[in-house]
Each structure stands twice: as C-alpha cells, then as structure tokens.
Design an enzyme around this catalytic site. Structure first.
Site, PDB file in Angstrom:
ATOM      1  N   CYS A  77      29.927  -4.325 -28.635  1.00 43.73           N
ATOM      2  CA  CYS A  77      29.109  -4.020 -29.819  1.00 43.73           C
ATOM      3  C   CYS A  77      28.136  -5.162 -30.094  1.00 43.73           C
ATOM      4  CB  CYS A  77      29.999  -3.806 -31.044  1.00 43.73           C
ATOM      5  SG  CYS A  77      29.036  -3.552 -32.540  1.00 43.73           S
ATOM      6  N   ILE A  78      26.859  -4.831 -30.142  1.00 42.53           N
ATOM      7  CA  ILE A  78      25.832  -5.881 -30.242  1.00 42.53           C
ATOM      8  C   ILE A  78      25.881  -6.578 -31.603  1.00 42.53           C
ATOM      9  CG2 ILE A  78      23.993  -4.249 -30.919  1.00 42.53           C
ATOM     10  CD1 ILE A  78      22.107  -6.045 -29.177  1.00 42.53           C
TER      11      ILE A  78
END
Lengths: 130, 92
Positions: A77-78
């Site tokens: 997840c960025i």
C-alpha cells in the site's frame, strides 16, 4: 481455489510468519494466490533495510524469496508505505528523499488493489496482530 | 453463510475471543492460533456447541493440551478449512 492474502503486521510479528506458511501451504495444495496485499505495518516487510538478528528467522527475506520464486503479485500500500518511510525510486525522487528501500519483486500501489483482489479471489484471508 | 473466525489474541489479555463468541452463528467455527491457543482453557467455547480448531504447532509451543471437543490442524488443514467455510474473518 483463488486466494487473496492481506497482511497487516510487520515481519517480526508471529502473524507474518503464519501468513507466509499459509501462503506456502496454499500453493503446495495446488491453489492460486491472485495477490498479496501488504497494508499498515505489513509494508515494513518490503523494506530492503531490515536486518534480522542472526539467531532469528528472517521472515522479510523469506517473503521476498517466496514472492520472487513464485512470481506473485506482491502489492504494498503506497499511502501506508510512504508514512512509514518505505519508498521506491520513483517516490524517493518525487518527495526528494535520499533513501530508496523498496524494489522488485514489490510494487507500490493503492488500496483499490486490495478491493480488486477481494473481488477476483474466492477467499480473502487477512493476517495481523500478534 | 458460514464463517471461520480466526483469533490470535490470548483470551487472558484481550476480549476478542469473547466478542467473537457473542457474534458466532450456529454454522460458524473458530480457529485459534498464536496466543489464541490459550483459548482452549476457556470451557465457554465448548458449551456453545461451536466447532473449535487450533493450529497444532501454536498449541504445542504453548504446551496446551488438546481437549476432546477441539481439533488440531497443520497449515494444509488451515487452507482446507478456509475453503470449507464461506468467509474467513480474522479478528485482527
């Protein structure tokens, strides 16, 4: 059977090892893993800068080897990664940071990838906590 | 629809297992892993008539004895259990 696996805990948590053993057992059983999604503290798994003590299992390295060996879709997840200082080259350049600690086989992407994986898979299995 | 509830917190330090028992349906089952294996000491699991499973290595690591009302599993068994139930809900 198609599995999507989401991991919410860092590599030093026992739940990370359980997730890895589950994923290995799923493949060994002839099942497919459509995506591995690393969220919250799970993003630390993808950091290149982790150094495990010599007398402990290096679960992060085992994850890396597992994802590489089976050419799995390991999505980090960025948003969770940026706030924890896990950056690939592109993000380090964008935010003018000197350190890069995420590379292949990991990919930074959005939470939509977890939703997409949940839709594509027959089962979404989450691992986290202790 | 049946749900497999996965609990990894010890019932002695956390209320997740108690919460889980409150919402468990009659077709649901509980899988205890990690410190959740200490839940085998909780007789309430048995009296509700729910199916109870435990990861064998987590139970052995804590020297918890398997009661006759629970079943132990390896990881291949865990994978199969996640298929046998419609949903898997991990109490994160």
């Amino acid at each position: 059977m198609k599995f999507a696996i989401a991991l919410f805990s860092a590599a030093h948590a026992p739940s990370s090892r359980r997730a890895l053993l589950f994923a290995q057992a799923a493949l060994a059983g002839g099942h497919e893993i459509v995506r591995l999604f690393f969220y919250q503290d799970g993003v630390y798994t993808a950091s290149n800068n982790l150094v495990a003590p010599q007398d402990e299992q290096d679960i992060a390295r085992q994850w890396r080897a597992f994802v590489s060996q089976h050419q799995l879709d390991g999505v980090v997840c960025i948003a969770a990664a940026l706030r924890r200082g896990v950056l690939n080259n592109e993000e380090a350049t964008r935010y003018q940071r000197s350190a890069v600690n995420l590379d292949a086989p990991w990919a930074l992407s959005g939470l939509g990838q977890l939703h997409d994986a949940a839709q594509a898979a027959d089962r979404l299995i989450c691992f986290g906590g202790p | 629809m049946s749900t497999l509830h996965v609990v990894s917190h010890s019932p002695f330090t956390d209320s997740r297992l108690a919460s889980c028992l409150r919402v468990c349906g009659t077709e649901d089952a509980i899988l205890l892993c990690g410190d959740g294996a200490y839940g085998l000491h909780n007789a309430a699991l048995h009296t509700k008539g729910l199916k109870v499973f435990v990861l064998a290595e987590d139970m052995q690591a804590r020297n918890v004895t398997l009661p006759d009302w629970a079943d132990s599993l390896d990881y291949a068994g865990f994978v199969q259990l996640s298929i046998d139930y419609d949903k898997v809900n991990t109490w994160l």
